[in-house]
Write a protein that holds these residues in place. Sequence first.
Motif: not given
Length: 465
Positions: A359-360, A366-367, A371-380
Motif C-alpha cells: 500500500g501507500e 490500519a488505513e 476495505p475499499h471499492p475495487a475501483v481504487r486500484d483501477v484508478a491507480g
Amino acid sequence: MAETVTPSGTTGPAHILASLDPLLREWLPRQRWFAGKGRPVTGFSPVAVTELLPSGRLGLYHLLVRAHQPPAPGAAPQPGDCYQLLIGAREALPPRLAPALIGHVDHGPLTGHTVYDALYDPRPAAVLLEALRTRARIGVLRFERDPGQEIRDGLVARLLTAEQSNSSVVYGDTFILKLLRRVVPGVNPDLEIPLALAAEGCARVPAPAAWLRAEGTEAAGEPTVLAVLQPFVRGATDGWELALRELAKGEDFGAEARALGRATAEVHTTLAHALPTVTLGRGGLEPLVGGMVGRLEAAARAVPALRRHASGLRSAYTALADLAAEGRTWTAQRVHGDLHLGQCLRAPSGQWSLIDFEGEPARPLAERRMPHPAVRDVAGMLRSFEYAAHSASPPAPGWAAACRAAYCTGYAEVAGRDPRTDPVLLRAYETDKAVYEVLYEARHRPDWLPVPLSAVRRLAAPGRP
C-alpha cells in the motif's frame, strides 16, 4: 526496548548506535526510502540492535532505529519513524562496495571500522537467506518460512539498485527478498494479502516462501513484519519499463493494457472470496470521503499550486457523498492499495503478475488494511498510464486514453462490470490518487509535479461527472 544480542565488550545497543549516530544523520536522509525529507535528523533511539555476524574482519548488525526530527510546520510532535538497517562493518571497504559507504567510525564500540549498507554485499545478504532457510531465531528476529517451498542454500545475492521505497535482493534468480525500510508494528498487507491469495491458489501473485518478523520491540506487543521472500519471476519486465519501451517505439500497448486489466480483476475476485467484504452505505462512506477531503486540505496547505483547484477537486468527493445520501451502496474489499505499472510484472510467457501489496507507505498501517471499492486500484492504474504518457517526448495523451479504455475493458471481461459505469466513484478515487501524487512529487521529485497537476486540472474542471 527489546533484549538484544550485542558484541562482546560493549555495553548495549545504545552504545553501538552512538558510534553510528553522526554518520547516520548524514546518510539516512539521502536514501530514496527515507520518509522525512526536508527536515533534519536530530538523533536516534534504538528499538532493537541485533548482531548477526561477530565483529572482526566483517561484522553485521541488524538495526531497528527510531529517527527523531522536528515536526513539520503546523504538525504535532511525533515519536519518529522506525527504520530497518542492515549495517556491515569492515576494517577497510573494497572498491566494489564504494556505493554502499556510510562512513568511518571514530568513537565507540565500532571505532576503526568502516560501516556500510550491507545489502550491497553478497555475503551479509546471504546471511539473511540462510536464516530464513533454517528458520533462525536471533534476538528479537524471527525468520519464518513456508515448509512447502524449497529454499536451496548457496544462492548468490545481488541488490536491485532501481529507485524504490524499500530494498530488494535477488538470490540466484530464484527468489527476491523485499526488505521493508520504514516499519511499523502490526499485520502488514505485503505479507497478509499474498498469503491469502496463495491459499486460494491465485497464480497472479508470487506466493511468499519466507518472511522476517521482529517480536517484542514495541509496547503494543504486535510483531513487526520486516521482510518477505517470494519467487523471482525470471526474465520478467515491470509494466512501467515495458510501457515506456513500447511508447518509445511508437507501438500500441492496448493488448497489454487489456491483459493487465484481466489480471487485476482476477486478483480482486480472489481477494473478495479470500477475505471479508463489507457494504458501504452512507454511514460507511462518510469516513472514507472525510479522509479524501482531509488529504486534499493537507496537500493544498503544503503545495500552493494545488490551492486554486481545491474547490473543483472537492466536488468529486461531495458528488460521491450525495450518491450515498440518496441510498446508493458499494461493496468494499481488500485491494492492492498502490497499484501502478511498476507494481506489475510481465513474464516472457505474457503472464502478468501483481506485486508489492504494502500500500501507500505514507499512510497508516490500519488505513492501508481498510476495505475499499475495487475501483481504487483501477484508478491507480489509470493514473499510471497517464504518467507513462507524460514521460514520452513529446507527451502522448492519446496513448494514455487508449490504454485506459483497454484496461477497463479487460477488467470488465473478468469482473463482469466495467469500472467506467460508475463514473462518480471512479472520479473520486482518481482525484484522491492525483492529490496524493501532487504531495509526493512536491516533496520528492519536483520535476514530476506537472504530471499530477495536469490530472488535477482535468479532474477539477466543470462538467466532470
